[in-house]
Design a protein around this motif. Structure first.
Motif, PDB file in Angstrom:
ATOM      1  N   ASP A  32      -6.317   8.241  -3.620  1.00 40.91           N
ATOM      2  CA  ASP A  32      -6.734   7.065  -4.406  1.00 40.91           C
ATOM      3  C   ASP A  32      -7.925   7.376  -5.315  1.00 40.91           C
ATOM      4  O   ASP A  32      -8.557   6.470  -5.836  1.00 40.91           O
TER       5      ASP A  32
ATOM      6  N   GLY B 135       0.840  -1.183   0.000  1.00 41.24           N
ATOM      7  CA  GLY B 135       0.000   0.000   0.000  1.00 41.24           C
ATOM      8  C   GLY B 135       0.877   1.235   0.000  1.00 41.24           C
ATOM      9  O   GLY B 135       2.089   1.101   0.102  1.00 41.24           O
ATOM     10  N   PRO B 136       0.338   2.388  -0.135  1.00 40.73           N
ATOM     11  CA  PRO B 136      -1.096   2.660  -0.232  1.00 40.73           C
ATOM     12  C   PRO B 136      -1.663   2.360  -1.623  1.00 40.73           C
ATOM     13  O   PRO B 136      -0.909   2.165  -2.577  1.00 40.73           O
ATOM     14  N   ILE B 137      -2.992   2.320  -1.677  1.00 41.25           N
ATOM     15  CA  ILE B 137      -3.671   2.309  -2.972  1.00 41.25           C
ATOM     16  C   ILE B 137      -3.704   3.766  -3.409  1.00 41.25           C
ATOM     17  O   ILE B 137      -4.167   4.622  -2.658  1.00 41.25           O
ATOM     18  N   MET B 138      -3.160   4.057  -4.556  1.00 34.78           N
ATOM     19  CA  MET B 138      -3.010   5.466  -4.953  1.00 34.78           C
ATOM     20  C   MET B 138      -2.998   5.621  -6.465  1.00 34.78           C
ATOM     21  O   MET B 138      -2.710   4.679  -7.190  1.00 34.78           O
ATOM     22  N   VAL B 139      -3.287   6.826  -6.896  1.00 40.83           N
ATOM     23  CA  VAL B 139      -3.136   7.138  -8.309  1.00 40.83           C
ATOM     24  C   VAL B 139      -1.669   7.477  -8.551  1.00 40.83           C
ATOM     25  O   VAL B 139      -1.064   8.237  -7.784  1.00 40.83           O
ATOM     26  N   GLY B 140      -1.068   6.838  -9.567  1.00 37.98           N
ATOM     27  CA  GLY B 140       0.347   7.026  -9.858  1.00 37.98           C
ATOM     28  C   GLY B 140       0.629   8.377 -10.462  1.00 37.98           C
ATOM     29  O   GLY B 140      -0.271   9.181 -10.622  1.00 37.98           O
ATOM     30  N   PRO B 141       1.908   8.615 -10.792  1.00 33.27           N
ATOM     31  CA  PRO B 141       3.013   7.657 -10.770  1.00 33.27           C
ATOM     32  C   PRO B 141       3.927   7.722  -9.552  1.00 33.27           C
ATOM     33  O   PRO B 141       4.767   6.849  -9.415  1.00 33.27           O
ATOM     34  N   SER B 142       3.787   8.669  -8.668  1.00 32.53           N
ATOM     35  CA  SER B 142       4.817   8.833  -7.648  1.00 32.53           C
ATOM     36  C   SER B 142       4.193   9.122  -6.288  1.00 32.53           C
ATOM     37  O   SER B 142       3.312   9.971  -6.184  1.00 32.53           O
ATOM     38  N   SER B 143       4.639   8.403  -5.267  1.00 34.03           N
ATOM     39  CA  SER B 143       4.046   8.643  -3.955  1.00 34.03           C
ATOM     40  C   SER B 143       4.381  10.048  -3.462  1.00 34.03           C
ATOM     41  O   SER B 143       3.545  10.722  -2.879  1.00 34.03           O
TER      42      SER B 143
ATOM     43  N   THR C 294       2.915  12.656  -6.555  1.00 35.04           N
ATOM     44  CA  THR C 294       1.497  12.597  -6.888  1.00 35.04           C
ATOM     45  C   THR C 294       0.657  12.451  -5.610  1.00 35.04           C
ATOM     46  O   THR C 294      -0.089  13.367  -5.249  1.00 35.04           O
TER      47      THR C 294
END
Ligand code: SF4
Lengths: 290, 219
Positions: free
Chosen positions: B71, B8-16, B19
């Motif tokens: 997410d 995790g996390p569940i997220m929209v990419g591309p970069s923690s 983004t």
């Protein structure tokens, strides 16, 4: 408690009389102050997120920079043609890793595991395995706990951030986590899981983080395929009874030490490795010129 | 580290950091502002300025300002959604002296002209730190339920707030007071162990020296 070593984690499970996955679930839930039911539910949600992301793949998508997209589809067509060098299953795994990496680069919703850049390794291996061997969701969720357990040790003793320790810490960690859980799925014991983790990570030692133009695209997407295939090789070696001469904990420490000696140019700054190649620089200039 | 930081996390990419963290910065700014802004002037610094567009940092920040979480699959369409909802935004790349490499400085403007300036950094793994608020240096992460209270710096206002919280059985994890000058305006940042209800927020806001009360939930 967080696991400080693979050795402790495995002996802890034995002392508790629990399978490794369950020991990881129970101890982490206790530490986070949540019930095991809640923890299971959260893991199930993450499995679903991997499946949804894969189902949402669209070969027509391109990333903002235009450098990435379509290769997952290309690879799948080729793998299904029956003419691939590495065979149908490995072809599927490579394609799945590329697809997820492209989903990430194209701003789709993915599951970071352990990071967004390395998000293709776990689903490519676990979901493809499940398809081939008709594995239940519950069993995959248990395998994800195994991944998470080995991952926490890596995060505690070394790092899972490319900016800190290079890509060995991202795709390398993902590969080691996947290798351990593949061994779990294939019926191997805890020691074999540790060997698979150690072998996979050893093979990725020294891998630098060198994203072209600083974007999580090149070489990241294809590196996920390498991490996934490496996980298959490491888990098969462990299942064959091959052991890592260097124990997992020591390999993880070596990874941390290698990371510390890496110059900043090879730690996510986009100033070294292929990012600093003439073509890498050209892409960067084109991209920033736009 | 928690296992769900590994899986995790569940997220929209591309970069923690570029983004997911950027969405969170926008979201926290909106929460502190207490309403959807009419206008947002955003300054990108360092790596946010350099590679932000390729990582969708710009769209991520606007998505957060619209109230989205990391997410939310609508993040890539945030510019269009902002336009529909009448949120006007602008971007500028600028060097901010001494700022963390992943910093955004955001000026929010409401319909009635009310303004708020906030500076926050994305510090890795989607986690953020607010570094400056309304011209005052700050240091909080908003990963716990957090109260941000603006008050007149008069004796008794702190006691008043902690009294309300203890009456509601809300445990305080950390309590920080930042003030511009003695007797002027102050901002309290209170990290709590549990969610604070709208009624409790209202009780706090009812005290005479309290100017505004904002609450940021952890996710
Ligand atoms: S090269 Fe760097 S940014 Fe790309 S996946 Fe590896 S660690 Fe992440």
């Amino acid at each position: 408690m967080s696991f400080l070593s693979v050795k402790e984690m495995i002996s802890g499970a034995q002392e508790a009389g629990l399978p490794l996955w369950e020991y990881i679930m129970v101890s982490s839930a206790e530490e986070a102050g949540i019930s095991t039911e809640k923890s299971w539910e959260m893991m199930a949600m993450r499995l679903q997120a991997m499946k949804d992301a894969d189902a949402g793949y669209n070969p027509a998508l391109r990333s903002r920079s235009g450098l990435v997209g379509g290769d997952g589809g290309r690879m799948l067509n080729y793998a299904r043609s029956g003419k691939s060098i590495s065979g149908d299953f490995m072809g599927e795994v490579i394609s799945a890793a590329l697809r997820m990496g492209e989903c990430n680069a194209c701003m789709h919703r993915i599951l970071a595991a352990p990071t967004a850049g390395a998000c293709g390794v776990l689903p490519a291996t676990l979901l493809s395995y499940a398809k081939k061997f008709d594995t239940s969701d519950d069993e995959i969720i248990r395998a994800m706990y195994v991944s998470a357990g080995f991952g926490t040790v890596i995060a505690e003793r070394a790092s899972i951030a490319g900016a800190e320790a290079g890509c060995q810490a991202e795709v390398g960690s993902a590969s080691a986590m996947a290798a351990a859980s593949l061994v779990y799925l294939h019926g191997g014991d805890e020691q074999q899981m540790a060997h698979a983790c150690a072998i996979a990570l050893k093979n990725m030692l020294g891998l630098v983080c060198d994203p072209v133009a600083g974007l999580v695209e090149v070489p990241c997407v294809k590196r996920n395929a390498a991490g996934a295939v490496n996980a298959l090789a490491a888990s098969d070696m462990a299942m064959a009874g091959i052991s890592s001469r260097i124990p997992a904990d020591e390999v993880i420490d070596a990874m941390a030490a290698v990371g510390e000696t890496m110059p900043a140019s090879l730690r996510e700054t986009g100033n070294g490795g292929v990012a600093a190649s003439p073509t890498g620089i050209k892409f960067r200039e084109e991209y920033f010129g736009k | 580290m928690d296992i769900f930081d590994l899986i995790g996390p569940i997220m929209v990419g591309p970069s923690s950091s570029h983004t997911a963290g950027a969405v969170r910065i926008g979201y926290v700014a909106r929460k502190i502002f207490r309403e959807e802004p009419k206008k947002a002037e955003i300054i990108l610094h360092g790596s946010f300025a350099a590679t932000g567009r390729g990582h969708g940092t710009d769209r991520a920040l606007v998505a957060g300002l619209l109230g989205m979480h990391p997410d939310d699959s609508r993040i890539p369409d945030s510019f269009e959604i902002a336009q529909e909802r009448g949120l006007d935004f602008s971007f500028e790349s600028r060097e901010l002296r001494g700022a963390h490499p992943n910093t955004a400085k955001i000026k929010l403007i409401a319909d009635d002209g009310r303004e708020l300036e906030i500076s926050a950094a994305s510090v890795g793994g989607g986690r953020i730190e607010v570094r400056e608020l309304a011209g005052m240096p700050m240091h909080f992460t908003a990963d716990k339920p957090t109260l941000i209270i603006s008050n007149n710096d008069k004796p008794g206002s702190i006691a008043k707030v902690s009294e309300v919280l203890s009456r509601e059985k809300i445990n305080i994890a950390t309590f920080n007071v930042n003030r511009s000058s003695r007797g002027g305006r102050a901002i309290m940042v209170i990290e709590c162990d549990s969610i604070v209800s709208p009624e409790t927020l209202q009780h706090i806001a009812d005290s005479p020296e309290i100017l505004s009360v904002a609450f940021v939930d952890p996710d």
